[in-house]
Design a protein around this motif. Structure first.
Motif, PDB file in Angstrom:
ATOM      1  N   ASP A 172       0.851  -1.177   0.000  1.00 45.86           N
ATOM      2  CA  ASP A 172       0.000   0.000   0.000  1.00 45.86           C
ATOM      3  C   ASP A 172       0.888   1.230   0.000  1.00 45.86           C
ATOM      4  OD1 ASP A 172      -1.977   1.810   0.173  1.00 45.86           O
ATOM      5  OD2 ASP A 172      -2.782   1.158   2.103  1.00 45.86           O
ATOM      6  N   LYS A 173       0.767   2.040  -1.030  1.00 45.04           N
ATOM      7  CA  LYS A 173       1.638   3.208  -1.142  1.00 45.04           C
ATOM      8  C   LYS A 173       1.305   4.280  -0.111  1.00 45.04           C
ATOM      9  CE  LYS A 173       2.616   2.705  -6.065  1.00 45.04           C
ATOM     10  NZ  LYS A 173       2.584   3.368  -7.397  1.00 45.04           N
ATOM     11  N   LEU A 174       0.052   4.315   0.363  1.00 43.71           N
ATOM     12  CA  LEU A 174      -0.323   5.344   1.326  1.00 43.71           C
ATOM     13  C   LEU A 174       0.169   5.041   2.731  1.00 43.71           C
ATOM     14  CD1 LEU A 174      -3.959   6.145   0.177  1.00 43.71           C
ATOM     15  CD2 LEU A 174      -1.901   7.487  -0.197  1.00 43.71           C
ATOM     16  N   THR A 175       0.220   3.738   3.091  1.00 40.71           N
ATOM     17  CA  THR A 175       0.668   3.370   4.438  1.00 40.71           C
ATOM     18  C   THR A 175       1.977   2.604   4.440  1.00 40.71           C
ATOM     19  OG1 THR A 175      -0.643   1.336   4.340  1.00 40.71           O
ATOM     20  CG2 THR A 175      -1.715   3.291   5.219  1.00 40.71           C
ATOM     21  N   GLY A 176       2.430   2.084   3.287  1.00 42.76           N
ATOM     22  CA  GLY A 176       3.656   1.312   3.230  1.00 42.76           C
ATOM     23  C   GLY A 176       3.549  -0.076   3.789  1.00 42.76           C
ATOM     24  N   VAL A 177       2.351  -0.565   4.031  1.00 44.50           N
ATOM     25  CA  VAL A 177       2.134  -1.879   4.645  1.00 44.50           C
ATOM     26  C   VAL A 177       1.842  -2.885   3.537  1.00 44.50           C
ATOM     27  CG1 VAL A 177       0.743  -3.183   6.306  1.00 44.50           C
ATOM     28  CG2 VAL A 177       1.246  -0.771   6.707  1.00 44.50           C
ATOM     29  N   ASP A 178       2.341  -4.110   3.681  1.00 41.79           N
ATOM     30  CA  ASP A 178       2.046  -5.188   2.744  1.00 41.79           C
ATOM     31  C   ASP A 178       0.627  -5.699   2.986  1.00 41.79           C
ATOM     32  OD1 ASP A 178       4.529  -4.971   1.674  1.00 41.79           O
ATOM     33  OD2 ASP A 178       5.426  -6.555   2.904  1.00 41.79           O
ATOM     34  N   VAL A 179      -0.168  -5.726   1.947  1.00 47.29           N
ATOM     35  CA  VAL A 179      -1.570  -6.122   2.035  1.00 47.29           C
ATOM     36  C   VAL A 179      -1.754  -7.397   1.225  1.00 47.29           C
ATOM     37  CG1 VAL A 179      -3.949  -5.451   1.591  1.00 47.29           C
ATOM     38  CG2 VAL A 179      -2.271  -3.715   2.260  1.00 47.29           C
ATOM     39  N   ARG A 180      -2.409  -8.394   1.805  1.00 49.80           N
ATOM     40  CA  ARG A 180      -2.713  -9.639   1.117  1.00 49.80           C
ATOM     41  C   ARG A 180      -4.099  -9.524   0.479  1.00 49.80           C
ATOM     42  NH1 ARG A 180      -5.738 -14.062   2.013  1.00 49.80           N
ATOM     43  NH2 ARG A 180      -5.043 -16.079   1.151  1.00 49.80           N
ATOM     44  N   LEU A 181      -4.141  -9.712  -0.825  1.00 48.87           N
ATOM     45  CA  LEU A 181      -5.401  -9.593  -1.552  1.00 48.87           C
ATOM     46  C   LEU A 181      -6.275 -10.812  -1.300  1.00 48.87           C
ATOM     47  CD1 LEU A 181      -4.156  -8.245  -5.006  1.00 48.87           C
ATOM     48  CD2 LEU A 181      -4.999  -6.949  -3.056  1.00 48.87           C
ATOM     49  N   THR A 182      -7.564 -10.575  -1.153  1.00 50.02           N
ATOM     50  CA  THR A 182      -8.510 -11.675  -0.984  1.00 50.02           C
ATOM     51  C   THR A 182      -8.843 -12.293  -2.344  1.00 50.02           C
ATOM     52  OG1 THR A 182     -10.380 -10.165  -1.144  1.00 50.02           O
ATOM     53  CG2 THR A 182      -9.452 -10.544   1.052  1.00 50.02           C
ATOM     54  N   ASP A 183      -9.591 -13.392  -2.295  1.00 56.34           N
ATOM     55  CA  ASP A 183      -9.973 -14.052  -3.550  1.00 56.34           C
ATOM     56  C   ASP A 183     -10.858 -13.146  -4.405  1.00 56.34           C
ATOM     57  OD1 ASP A 183      -8.555 -16.220  -2.692  1.00 56.34           O
ATOM     58  OD2 ASP A 183     -10.307 -17.302  -1.910  1.00 56.34           O
ATOM     59  N   GLU A 184     -11.749 -12.403  -3.760  1.00 56.70           N
ATOM     60  CA  GLU A 184     -12.604 -11.496  -4.535  1.00 56.70           C
ATOM     61  C   GLU A 184     -11.790 -10.402  -5.206  1.00 56.70           C
ATOM     62  OE1 GLU A 184     -13.090 -12.388  -1.488  1.00 56.70           O
ATOM     63  OE2 GLU A 184     -14.931 -13.605  -1.501  1.00 56.70           O
TER      64      GLU A 184
END
Length: 731
Positions: A172-184
């Motif tokens: 996430d460019k706004l927070t710098g945190v790695d985000v795991r995408l859901t199936d949807e």
């Protein structure tokens, strides 16, 4: 804070003290401020007094070891004391603290699993925060610090290989945190990459509704009220009118003069200038042009234009009207030696007589409206009923469904396929009532049109099977078996081109009654309207490629002595003793009683594929492999009355309805086009052919689409079989 007599008194610093502290804190340099900016200030606030004192003592120890000025040290120390004092005041002001009760955590009933971190910097480039330890500010105004990333390329590669969710993890460019995408979310990204809509339930191919049409409507398109300017006088127009009135009063604009009634004369033979009055004259007829002078009229013509003595003598003996030239070409050494032309006045006088007396006809231009050239066809909704939508799908075959036929009552349907089976269906429910396995590909099926006989002819390889399906009324198919068994063979055997055999054993139990064995593969079989005779077409080039059989007497014969080409299909006339034979480019009509050729139709097609006869017998349609549908009026001409090119690929089958004015054609493009074909009893009125519907449903396979089309005998329904191994009913 002081206590006296059980009461408490709060000592709040004055405004002057706070201003001095703020002024002292502003005197810090950038290097001094950096000690208190960063991760040290972003920690959680301590609620206990001991943590505050420890933090105070640690801050004081840090300040002692630094190179800050005394003034800065005093300001920082005063800030720390004030913060500790405010924390004590807040802790003692809580109701639980007064009574000695344990504090209640305000986030105890928070149901959120993870903290909602939102960046409030807005829509700005995130590259501005590259040199800072934070990436923005949250909803409380606190800094959002970048996560510590100490992994090198090797650690990243190992994480990529070991973490199964690495491929769906984004930053996430706004927070710098790695985000795991859901199936949807992954499915949404994949749909967007394919160019599809994000909403799964959105149908991009909704039927379009024409907001505007070519028809003149009596109601307005919109119900919007009229504009204000439509009924209020315009000030701009008022100003223009006032200016024009002022110009007329001042004499700047003069009114038009009245037309003079004096007659005007035109010089008919003046120079033809299109911009002149003569050119604008509507009834003006231009004068005939004189022939331009050629080489023979030159004062020094080339030698080939000069006449010899014999030619001069012949010219003088000819009449003046027969001469090609009205003068003798002569040669002079210079232009000065050319004498005056003796016939100048005479020719000018004749020219004037020609212009005055010679009658000339003005060419009248016909003003034709282009819309009048378009035939006035009725609207499709006025030509109903005709099939419009797909009602049923008959599934069961595993190969190409090449042929269809329907019983005279319209209750049963028979189909032949490349999977080596003949299936009998119930029309109303699409149920397969019976399956007849055969030894080979089924090329053609035909149900006997006689309602008193329940018999189906099936063309398989080199044989024609006469099958009693045993469906419907027991008395009907029982009477059919009795009719077949009542045959008595003749005393003397006759020589026939085929062999008749009676089915026995397993074949008889499956419904096969007779087998007509041919010497060549059979590609078509069709019945006479009365139901006793049937014709078969063989894949042969000889004169025996068309055979006519009589089922009641089990007798076969070849009607032709010699071949006129490779036969594609044959048909019996519905009313008269005529027989249609379609070859590659022609359709021949034979009279069976007189045994002679009655008519030869020119199809103007490269290769005829199928044909169908109108129930009245006066019209014929032919489909071809070059995407043409030819309509013949047998009483009109041997050439097509109309050629339709509606399909994009080869036509495989055509059909007429027995009662409704409908005809249909099936093509390899997977579509079936239904046309309204009205035939009038008046011989002076031509047939009306209007395409009304394009039916789609079959999926093309192996470059093949719709292989056969068939109308219901009593209802405006259409059956079609295709290369996708299905049969579809359109109603």
């Amino acid at each position: 804070m002081e206590r006296a007599g059980g009461s408490r008194r709060l000592s709040i610093p004055s405004t002057q003290v706070l201003e001095e502290q703020a002024q002292e804190s502003d005197d810090l340099t950038d290097s001094e401020e950096s000690l208190y900016s960063g991760l040290e200030d972003s920690g959680s606030d301590s609620s206990s007094e001991e943590e505050a004192e420890d933090q105070d003592s640690s801050d004081e120890g840090t300040l002692k070891g630094s190179s800050l000025s005394k003034k800065a040290q005093a300001g920082v120390a005063s800030q720390k004391k004030e913060r500790v004092r405010c924390q004590r005041l807040e802790a003692e002001s809580m109701p639980g603290a007064q009574q000695g009760l344990p504090r209640r955590d305000e986030y105890e009933e928070d149901s959120s699993d993870e903290e909602d971190v939102r960046n409030t910097v807005g829509n700005i480039p995130m590259e501005w925060y590259q040199d800072y330890p934070h990436v923005g500010y949250d909803l409380d105004g606190k800094r959002i610090y970048k996560p510590i990333r100490t992994k090198d390329e090797l650690d990243k590669f190992l994480d990529q290989m070991e973490n199964p969710d690495y491929w769906r993890t984004v930053q996430d460019k706004l927070t710098g945190v790695d985000v795991r995408l859901t199936d949807e979310q992954v499915e949404l990204v994949q749909r967007l990459q394919k160019g599809q809509f994000g909403d799964v339930h959105l149908n991009p191919y909704e039927p379009a509704v024409d907001f505007f049409s070519s028809q003149v409507m009596i109601h307005p398109v919109t119900n919007r009220p009229a504009d204000k300017r439509s009924f209020i006088p315009s000030l701009l127009e008022k100003e223009k009118v006032s200016k024009l009135v002022h110009a007329i009063k001042m004499g700047w604009i003069k009114p038009r003069r009245p037309k003079e009634d004096t007659p005007s004369y035109y010089d008919l033979w003046a120079q033809e200038d299109p911009n002149s009055i003569l050119g604008r004259h509507k009834m003006h007829v231009p004068a005939p042009k004189l022939r331009l002078p050629g080489h023979e009229e030159s004062y020094n013509p080339p030698p080939e234009y000069l006449l010899s003595e014999e030619e001069k003598l012949a010219w003088e003996q000819q009449e003046a009207a027969e001469r090609k030239l009205n003068f003798l070409p002569q040669q002079y050494r210079c232009l000065r030696a050319v004498p005056a032309y003796a016939r100048f006045i005479h020719e000018r006088f004749e020219r004037c007589l020609d212009l005055y007396l010679c009658p000339r006809q003005r060419k009248m231009r016909v003003n034709v409206d282009p819309e009048d050239l378009i035939p006035k066809l009725p609207k499709p909704r006025d030509l109903q009923p005709f099939p419009t939508t797909q009602a049923l799908v008959y599934r069961g075959h595993s190969g190409l469904v090449r042929c269809l036929s329907i019983s005279p009552s319209g209750q049963w349907l028979v189909s032949g396929s490349d999977d080596g089976t003949v299936r009998f269906w119930e029309v109303s429910s699409a149920r397969c009532m019976k399956t007849l396995p055969v030894e080979g590909v089924v090329k053609s099926v035909a149900w006997n049109p006689n309602p008193a006989v329940c018999l189906v002819a099936v063309a398989v390889e080199q044989s024609v099977l006469l099958v009693n399906p045993g469906l419907g009324d027991k008395l009907l198919y029982g009477a059919t078996d009795q009719l077949m068994e009542a045959y008595e063979p003749p005393e003397e055997e006759r020589l026939q081109p085929v062999t008749w055999a009676v089915a026995a054993g397993a074949e008889h139990s499956r419904g096969v009654r007779l087998i007509i064995r041919h010497g060549k593969p059979v590609k078509q079989v069709t019945w006479h309207p009365r139901g006793d005779y049937l014709a078969s077409v063989l894949a042969d080039d000889g004169h025996t490629q068309v055979l006519i059989h009589q089922a009641s007497k089990r007798w076969s014969q070849s009607p032709f002595r010699r071949s006129k080409g490779q036969v594609q299909c044959v048909l019996f006339h519905p009313l008269r003793p005529f027989f249609f034979v379609a070859t590659q480019r022609y359709v021949r009509l034979y009279n069976l009683l007189k045994q002679e050729l009655a008519k030869k139709l020119l199809t103007n097609c490269k290769w005829v594929s199928s044909m169908a006869v109108h129930p009245a017998g006066d019209n014929l349609i032919c489909g071809s492999y070059d995407s043409k549908l030819a309509w013949f009026d047998l009483d009109l001409s041997t050439k097509p009355y109309r050629v339709l090119r509606h399909h994009k690929k080869a036509l495989r089958s055509v059909a007429f309805h027995k009662h409704y004015p409908l005809c249909a054609s099936g093509s390899d493009d997977g579509s079936v086009i239904v046309c309204h074909g009205m035939v009038y009893n008046d011989l002076l009125q031509n047939p009306l052919i209007v395409p009304v519907k394009v039916l789609k449903g079959h999926a093309p396979a192996r470059d093949l689409g719709v292989l056969d089309v068939l109308f219901h005998p009593s209802q405006p329904w259409l059956f079609s079989s295709g290369a996708d191994a299905t049969i579809r009913l359109f109603a």
